[in-house]
Motif scaffolding. Structure first.
Motif, PDB file in Angstrom:
ATOM      1  N   LYS A 108       0.846  -1.200   0.000  1.00 18.41           N
ATOM      2  CA  LYS A 108       0.000   0.000   0.000  1.00 18.41           C
ATOM      3  C   LYS A 108       0.875   1.241   0.000  1.00 18.41           C
ATOM      4  O   LYS A 108       1.701   1.420   0.879  1.00 18.41           O
ATOM      5  CB  LYS A 108      -0.862   0.058   1.259  1.00 18.41           C
ATOM      6  N   PHE A 109       0.642   2.112  -0.967  1.00 15.80           N
ATOM      7  CA  PHE A 109       1.359   3.387  -1.023  1.00 15.80           C
ATOM      8  C   PHE A 109       0.359   4.425  -0.520  1.00 15.80           C
ATOM      9  O   PHE A 109      -0.407   4.972  -1.294  1.00 15.80           O
ATOM     10  CB  PHE A 109       1.774   3.635  -2.469  1.00 15.80           C
ATOM     11  N   MET A 110       0.312   4.607   0.780  1.00 16.75           N
ATOM     12  CA  MET A 110      -0.722   5.487   1.316  1.00 16.75           C
ATOM     13  C   MET A 110      -0.254   6.171   2.598  1.00 16.75           C
ATOM     14  O   MET A 110       0.764   5.823   3.173  1.00 16.75           O
ATOM     15  CB  MET A 110      -2.016   4.717   1.569  1.00 16.75           C
ATOM     16  N   LEU A 111      -1.025   7.167   2.995  1.00 14.46           N
ATOM     17  CA  LEU A 111      -0.730   7.907   4.215  1.00 14.46           C
ATOM     18  C   LEU A 111      -2.010   7.949   5.058  1.00 14.46           C
ATOM     19  O   LEU A 111      -3.037   8.443   4.592  1.00 14.46           O
ATOM     20  CB  LEU A 111      -0.301   9.318   3.825  1.00 14.46           C
ATOM     21  N   PRO A 112      -1.959   7.391   6.269  1.00 14.13           N
ATOM     22  CA  PRO A 112      -3.183   7.386   7.087  1.00 14.13           C
ATOM     23  C   PRO A 112      -3.443   8.770   7.674  1.00 14.13           C
ATOM     24  O   PRO A 112      -2.808   9.159   8.648  1.00 14.13           O
ATOM     25  CB  PRO A 112      -2.887   6.354   8.170  1.00 14.13           C
ATOM     26  N   ILE A 113      -4.342   9.508   7.062  1.00 13.00           N
ATOM     27  CA  ILE A 113      -4.609  10.867   7.554  1.00 13.00           C
ATOM     28  C   ILE A 113      -5.881  10.927   8.396  1.00 13.00           C
ATOM     29  O   ILE A 113      -6.110  11.904   9.094  1.00 13.00           O
ATOM     30  CB  ILE A 113      -4.737  11.888   6.391  1.00 13.00           C
ATOM     31  N   ARG A 114      -6.699   9.862   8.337  1.00 10.59           N
ATOM     32  CA  ARG A 114      -8.013   9.947   8.989  1.00 10.59           C
ATOM     33  C   ARG A 114      -7.905  10.011  10.516  1.00 10.59           C
ATOM     34  O   ARG A 114      -8.708  10.694  11.155  1.00 10.59           O
ATOM     35  CB  ARG A 114      -8.896   8.770   8.570  1.00 10.59           C
ATOM     36  N   ARG A 130      -5.033  20.720   1.845  1.00  8.30           N
ATOM     37  CA  ARG A 130      -5.798  21.316   2.943  1.00  8.30           C
ATOM     38  C   ARG A 130      -7.117  20.578   2.984  1.00  8.30           C
ATOM     39  O   ARG A 130      -7.856  20.559   2.003  1.00  8.30           O
ATOM     40  CB  ARG A 130      -6.010  22.809   2.721  1.00  8.30           C
ATOM     41  N   TYR A 131      -7.393  19.929   4.094  1.00  6.33           N
ATOM     42  CA  TYR A 131      -8.547  19.044   4.124  1.00  6.33           C
ATOM     43  C   TYR A 131      -9.369  19.208   5.392  1.00  6.33           C
ATOM     44  O   TYR A 131      -8.892  19.717   6.406  1.00  6.33           O
ATOM     45  CB  TYR A 131      -8.115  17.587   3.979  1.00  6.33           C
ATOM     46  N   THR A 132     -10.611  18.753   5.292  1.00  5.42           N
ATOM     47  CA  THR A 132     -11.477  18.641   6.455  1.00  5.42           C
ATOM     48  C   THR A 132     -11.939  17.181   6.495  1.00  5.42           C
ATOM     49  O   THR A 132     -11.800  16.469   5.500  1.00  5.42           O
ATOM     50  CB  THR A 132     -12.718  19.553   6.320  1.00  5.42           C
ATOM     51  N   PRO A 133     -12.498  16.730   7.624  1.00  3.50           N
ATOM     52  CA  PRO A 133     -12.965  15.336   7.685  1.00  3.50           C
ATOM     53  C   PRO A 133     -13.979  15.021   6.584  1.00  3.50           C
ATOM     54  O   PRO A 133     -14.013  13.913   6.067  1.00  3.50           O
ATOM     55  CB  PRO A 133     -13.618  15.236   9.063  1.00  3.50           C
ATOM     56  N   ASP A 134     -14.799  16.002   6.212  1.00  2.00           N
ATOM     57  CA  ASP A 134     -15.805  15.746   5.182  1.00  2.00           C
ATOM     58  C   ASP A 134     -15.211  15.705   3.780  1.00  2.00           C
ATOM     59  O   ASP A 134     -15.657  14.936   2.928  1.00  2.00           O
ATOM     60  CB  ASP A 134     -16.890  16.834   5.207  1.00  2.00           C
ATOM     61  N   SER A 135     -14.239  16.559   3.536  1.00  4.51           N
ATOM     62  CA  SER A 135     -13.737  16.649   2.164  1.00  4.51           C
ATOM     63  C   SER A 135     -12.767  15.525   1.832  1.00  4.51           C
ATOM     64  O   SER A 135     -12.562  15.211   0.671  1.00  4.51           O
ATOM     65  CB  SER A 135     -13.101  18.008   1.898  1.00  4.51           C
ATOM     66  N   PHE A 136     -12.146  14.915   2.842  1.00  4.60           N
ATOM     67  CA  PHE A 136     -11.253  13.782   2.597  1.00  4.60           C
ATOM     68  C   PHE A 136     -11.730  12.588   3.418  1.00  4.60           C
ATOM     69  O   PHE A 136     -11.162  12.271   4.456  1.00  4.60           O
ATOM     70  CB  PHE A 136      -9.795  14.147   2.916  1.00  4.60           C
ATOM     71  N   PRO A 137     -12.790  11.901   2.942  1.00  2.00           N
ATOM     72  CA  PRO A 137     -13.385  10.839   3.753  1.00  2.00           C
ATOM     73  C   PRO A 137     -12.508   9.605   3.903  1.00  2.00           C
ATOM     74  O   PRO A 137     -12.760   8.791   4.769  1.00  2.00           O
ATOM     75  CB  PRO A 137     -14.667  10.487   3.001  1.00  2.00           C
ATOM     76  N   GLU A 138     -11.488   9.441   3.071  1.00  2.00           N
ATOM     77  CA  GLU A 138     -10.622   8.270   3.250  1.00  2.00           C
ATOM     78  C   GLU A 138      -9.156   8.678   3.175  1.00  2.00           C
ATOM     79  O   GLU A 138      -8.823   9.768   2.713  1.00  2.00           O
ATOM     80  CB  GLU A 138     -10.939   7.180   2.222  1.00  2.00           C
ATOM     81  N   ASP A 139      -8.290   7.772   3.643  1.00  3.73           N
ATOM     82  CA  ASP A 139      -6.858   8.042   3.667  1.00  3.73           C
ATOM     83  C   ASP A 139      -6.333   8.338   2.269  1.00  3.73           C
ATOM     84  O   ASP A 139      -6.913   7.931   1.273  1.00  3.73           O
ATOM     85  CB  ASP A 139      -6.111   6.835   4.254  1.00  3.73           C
ATOM     86  N   LEU A 140      -5.223   9.038   2.225  1.00  6.90           N
ATOM     87  CA  LEU A 140      -4.619   9.398   0.948  1.00  6.90           C
ATOM     88  C   LEU A 140      -3.875   8.210   0.353  1.00  6.90           C
ATOM     89  O   LEU A 140      -2.987   7.657   1.000  1.00  6.90           O
ATOM     90  CB  LEU A 140      -3.591  10.505   1.183  1.00  6.90           C
ATOM     91  N   SER A 141      -4.232   7.820  -0.862  1.00  5.49           N
ATOM     92  CA  SER A 141      -3.462   6.801  -1.576  1.00  5.49           C
ATOM     93  C   SER A 141      -2.672   7.477  -2.684  1.00  5.49           C
ATOM     94  O   SER A 141      -3.117   8.476  -3.236  1.00  5.49           O
ATOM     95  CB  SER A 141      -4.391   5.764  -2.205  1.00  5.49           C
ATOM     96  N   PHE A 142      -1.525   6.908  -2.994  1.00  2.38           N
ATOM     97  CA  PHE A 142      -0.679   7.509  -4.028  1.00  2.38           C
ATOM     98  C   PHE A 142      -0.331   6.508  -5.108  1.00  2.38           C
ATOM     99  O   PHE A 142      -0.408   5.304  -4.906  1.00  2.38           O
ATOM    100  CB  PHE A 142       0.641   7.994  -3.420  1.00  2.38           C
ATOM    101  N   GLN A 143       0.077   7.031  -6.248  1.00  6.41           N
ATOM    102  CA  GLN A 143       0.718   6.192  -7.257  1.00  6.41           C
ATOM    103  C   GLN A 143       1.886   6.967  -7.849  1.00  6.41           C
ATOM    104  O   GLN A 143       1.832   8.180  -8.005  1.00  6.41           O
ATOM    105  CB  GLN A 143      -0.268   5.783  -8.351  1.00  6.41           C
ATOM    106  N   GLU A 144       2.951   6.219  -8.156  1.00  8.46           N
ATOM    107  CA  GLU A 144       4.088   6.842  -8.839  1.00  8.46           C
ATOM    108  C   GLU A 144       3.824   6.741 -10.326  1.00  8.46           C
ATOM    109  O   GLU A 144       3.699   5.651 -10.870  1.00  8.46           O
ATOM    110  CB  GLU A 144       5.391   6.115  -8.467  1.00  8.46           C
ATOM    111  N   THR A 145       3.694   7.873 -11.000  1.00  8.95           N
ATOM    112  CA  THR A 145       3.487   7.855 -12.444  1.00  8.95           C
ATOM    113  C   THR A 145       4.857   7.745 -13.111  1.00  8.95           C
ATOM    114  O   THR A 145       5.883   7.776 -12.447  1.00  8.95           O
ATOM    115  CB  THR A 145       2.808   9.139 -12.939  1.00  8.95           C
TER     116      THR A 145
END
Lengths: 278, 443
Positions: free
Chosen positions: B220-226, B350-365
């Protein structure tokens, strides 16, 4: 059906459904390039169409199929422009040529096997440098989502292949709801966030619904939709690889000849809105 | 005919070499602009990830606590104390920048300039005791003291049990924590829980907490922000610097946009670039309803143009987890074209709990096209229109340019056009639009 609104309406009604699909895809592309930061160069679009249509013309002549036109080829070129991103100028035209050729060269059971745009993305991701797919490019904008649904509904209904779109969305959503929401405890906004993605809706309404590359029998299409949904879910959410839906459809395509063999049905023919064959 | 066409297409390729800017770097908009900005450096190749977390924690050290879901039980060797200076350096290196140019004398023939050379989480009360409690389904998998931190790695069977365990151990866990913890537990993630060891902290002689780093392997390429949103009041800022080998990184589950860049803005911004950039970012964030991730910088780590700061050295990159660089060379290995096999992507959210309902996932292009937030000041030539014919044209164009700069600034920041014009002293200048109107010429 009879229309008294004059010749114009009559003429529009008799236009090939693919023309409508083409118009919608063209406006999506324009909207994407102008409002959505698609990182697509005008030259890439021009070269995609040039290479794709020239390849189509060459093969039509080679196989003496001049009575066939360029509508499907144009739709494929729009699909590639909407999906594939590259920082090299030659990738789009090269992929467009390859997928056009595939339609004429890979024909089990007398019809092309791969959805051309789907194959193009898979080839681009696997074999071409500096090439990628930006699944988040549409944003989660609700209006975009609604617009895509409305437009897609129109196309799919008239192409009489709404069944596969509906079943795919149903299976894919059920998997997400059961495993991730009910079992893992993700909230419903996570579900809505995932399903408002323009890329998913575009896939469901414009890619998987292509009547030429899906099973011909209604029952087989339900099976096909289920296979695509399961593969896509595993790819995306169990293996954590990207572009699950694209890869899910690609791998499921290999089963289509089997489905057509087990569930025989006549081949699809493109129709006008009026239901007449074009 | 087709063969020729294909060869022609192959020969064309979009130039990625950036033009040399003769602009001089004058200011940057770094992370210190934002209150409560979290900063994270992610270094990733294949499934191997090194995560560095910068604590801008301001409260009592004894109240500090950090809970991060991690994919596996980390051994002591996988946990490390980083250097806060590295964050400062990578922030400076990648920050949006202001550059300035001076117009040439229009009465002199144009001079070729030399190229400007450029060097290649949630806080809580201090836990009293970390006890394993089988009835709560919580297991302490490991305990370490690393630097000034006491660390426990927990696994849990039920989110309620984990919440109770954390509360019983003295952590002030906000309401709703249980629901936020559940998805991580169900996916068999472990929890990295850190608090400050005051005795060890005293020994460091530092007033701040040093960054925590951990190395792990995960597909998983992600960042747990929740988790960090549970007790958030307003929107939060997050800066993620991602070091990868090949290409630009973007979010795979949120829209990633490049900020408007390379624009000419009025020269008075030189003295308040920070305000300008803050307003610009806010305007863009609002335009996207806080639902987008913004790319502020993407460049090869080997060079910059113009440089807001020197590129990070081999040693610094290694400390941030870049494990794939050749260890024999002291300087980063130079690839053909002056780059090194390290790319840095700077993402600002810049996020709020409503605007980013899930953790950030990334992909390397596989995108290698450089991008930077760059804003340009052009100082006018200090001459007179009468000096030569070219000077007259120059001043006509200058007036138009100033108008355009004012409009650009108003669009980017949402500031009032009339205020901007006042600050630019454009009020006495003839209004270009009104002189262009055809009826002005008849009456």
């Amino acid at each position: 059906m009879k229309y008294h609104g004059g010749h114009f309406i009559c003429a529009v009604w008799k236009l090939d459904i693919r023309l409508w699909q083409l118009l919608i895809m063209a406006s999506l592309l324009l909207a994407g390039v102008w409002f959505r930061d698609f990182s697509l160069y005008p030259a890439q679009i021009a070269f995609t169409f040039a290479a794709g249509l020239i390849t189509q013309a060459i093969f039509l002549r080679l196989f003496k199929l001049e009575q066939h036109g360029f509508l499907s080829a144009t739709i494929t070129c729009f699909g590639l422009c909407l999906l594939l991103r590259s920082s090299a100028l030659w990738v789009h035209p090269a992929v467009a040529s390859l997928v056009m050729a595939s339609k004429f060269l890979i024909r089990p059971q007398g019809a092309h096997l791969f959805n051309p745009a789907n194959l193009g993305v898979v080839l681009g991701l696997s074999f071409f440098p500096e090439t990628w797919v930006t699944s988040g490019q549409w944003g989660q904008d609700l209006t975009t989502a609604l617009w895509l649904i409305a437009a897609g509904f129109f196309i799919a209904r008239n192409a009489k292949r709404l069944d596969i779109t509906a079943y795919f969305l149903l299976f894919y959503a059920s998997l997400f709801l059961v495993i991730r929401v009910a079992w893992y405890g993700y909230t419903l906004p996570v579900f809505f966030h995932q399903f408002q993605n323009g890329a998913l809706l575009l896939f469901a309404f414009f890619m998987i619904s292509d009547p030429m590359t899906i099973p011909r029998h209604h029952k087989a299409r339900i099976l096909h939709a289920a296979v695509v949904a399961v593969l896509a879910y595993i790819w995306q959410y169990q293996l954590y690889w990207n572009q699950g839906i694209i890869w899910g459809l690609f791998w499921a395509t290999f089963l289509v000849p089997l489905w057509n063999h087990l569930f025989p049905a006549p081949r699809y023919q493109w129709q006008a809105l009026s239901g007449e064959h074009t | 005919m087709t063969t020729r066409l294909i060869f022609l297409l192959l020969a064309l390729s979009i130039s990625q070499t950036s033009q040399a800017f003769c602009g001089f770097y004058v200011a940057k908009a770094d992370a210190s602009l934002y209150n409560q900005a979290s900063q994270v450096v992610m270094t990733r190749k294949d499934d191997k990830t090194v995560l560095s977390l910068m604590n801008d924690y301001q409260g009592e050290l004894k109240d500090f606590a950090l809970v991060v879901p991690v994919p596996q039980v980390l051994t002591e060797g996988q946990i490390h104390i980083g250097d806060a200076k590295l964050f400062k350096h990578i922030d400076d290196f990648s920050a949006p920048r202001l550059v300035e140019y001076h117009d040439e004398d229009p009465c002199q023939p144009p001079v070729m300039y030399e190229k400007m050379m450029s060097a290649p989480m949630p806080t809580a009360a201090m836990p009293q005791k970390a006890k394993s409690d089988k009835s709560l389904g919580v297991t302490v998998e490991a305990e370490y003291t690393v630097g000034e931190y006491d660390i426990v790695i927990l696994s849990a069977k039920e989110s309620d049990g984990l919440e109770k365990w954390l509360q019983a151990s003295g952590y002030k866990i906000p309401k709703g924590a249980s629901a936020a913890l559940k998805p991580y537990i169900k996916q068999n993630l472990k929890f990295f829980v850190a608090k400050v060891n005051l005795k060890e902290q005293n020994k460091t002689g530092l007033k701040f907490l040093r960054p925590l780093q951990f190395a792990f392997e995960s597909p998983k390429f992600m960042l747990p922000i929740r988790l960090g949103m549970i007790n958030a009041k307003g929107p939060q800022d997050l800066l993620v610097y991602i070091l990868t080998e090949k290409g630009r990184v973007e979010s795979s589950n949120y829209q990633t946009l490049k900020l408007p860049s390379n624009m000419d803005i009025p020269v008075y911004i030189k003295d308040n670039f920070a305000d300008f950039y803050k307003a610009l970012f806010e305007t863009q964030v609002k335009k996207q309803n806080l639902r987008a991730v913004f790319t502020e910088y993407f460049w090869n780590m080997g060079w910059c143009d113009p440089c807001a700061s020197e590129p990070l050295s081999y040693e610094e990159l290694k400390q941030l987890g870049v494990f794939w660089l050749n260890q024999n060379s002291n300087a980063p290995q130079v690839m053909s074209g002056g780059g090194v096999p390290v790319q840095v992507t700077r993402l600002h959210v810049r996020y709020t709990p409503d605007s980013f309902p899930e953790d950030l996932s990334f992909q390397e292009t596989r995108d290698t096209e450089n991008f930077q937030g760059r804003y340009v000041l052009r100082h006018a030539w200090q001459g007179k229109p009468e000096q030569c014919e070219a000077a007259k044209t120059y001043f006509e164009q200058l007036a138009k340019r100033h108008e355009q700069e004012a409009k650009t600034l108003a669009e980017l920041t949402g500031w009032e056009l009339s205020d901007i014009k006042k600050k630019m002293n454009l009020n006495d200048a003839p209004d270009q639009e009104s002189t262009d109107q055809w009826w002005k010429k008849i009456w």
